[in-house]
Design a protein around this motif. Structure first.
Motif: not given
Lengths: 115, 109
Positions: A100-101, B30-31, B48, B50
């Motif tokens: 998911p990242h 999730n992030n 992004l 996390r």
């Protein structure tokens, strides 16, 4: 640099007609998305697609909408019996499957105008 | 709803100043990601973070995440005219990426 491409950039259609919006995701990506943005407003999630099937869809994504990956490269959004309120920018996105990242890459959008 | 909510809705600052935008959300994630959109264009990924991270930097961007408060902030330092755009936070949970309403940032010369 790889990119997501969308065609056409602008589509004008008569109310009640069907339209197909096309997207070519980045070639090694496995997650695909469609979003809608009514002018100047928020970016609304429509659907996500993984492993040749819909993985998530929003309340907006009703029977009027469908998605397809017809040939292993294109990813299409079909809108049946278009309404005036379907006028919006439609964005396709893709991301790879390293968990998911990972970031999503967006196309430049298709501006749909229903008249 | 998982959707993020940014504030302010609009922000005008002088070139060279710092710009801070905030985002709040409702569910576990999730992030969290930040994207930029120039007028009428596609969304461009910026950064992004996390769910197990608290702060992240990328060039002039600094993002923080507080999962206990379900909030994030984006700081753009030494703003430039080219930073004029809309900025969206996006929460990611499983396959879903959900965007907030965005902050319109205008950098004044």
């Amino acid at each position: 640099e790889p990119e997501v491409t969308q065609t056409p950039s602008h589509q004008v259609t008569q109310m009640g007609q069907e339209v197909i919006l096309r997207c070519v995701p980045i070639s090694n990506h496995l997650y695909f998305y469609w979003y809608r943005q009514i002018l100047g407003q928020k970016v609304e999630f429509l659907v996500s697609f993984y492993n040749n099937e819909i993985s998530e869809k929003s309340e907006i994504f009703d029977d009027q909408f469908s998605v397809e990956r017809p040939d292993g490269s294109n990813f299409t959004l079909k809108i049946r019996s278009t309404k005036l309120e379907d006028s919006a920018m439609y964005f396709c996105a893709s991301r790879d499957d390293r968990g998911p990242h990972t970031e999503a890459f967006f196309g430049q959008g298709t501006r749909l105008t229903v008249v | 709803s998982q959707q993020g909510e940014e504030d302010p809705q609009a922000l005008s600052i002088q070139e060279g100043e710092n710009a801070t935008m905030n985002c709040s959300y409702k569910t576990s994630i999730n992030n969290l990601q930040w994207y930029r959109q120039n007028s009428g264009r596609g969304l461009v990924h910026l950064i992004l973070i996390r769910s197990n991270e608290r702060e992240k930097h990328s060039g002039r961007l600094r993002v923080t995440l507080d999962t206990s408060k379900k909030s994030s902030s984006l700081l753009i330092t030494a703003s430039r005219a080219a930073d004029t755009a809309s900025y969206f936070c996006a929460t990611v949970r499983d396959d879903k990426i959900i965007f907030g309403k965005g902050t319109r940032l205008h950098i004044l010369p």
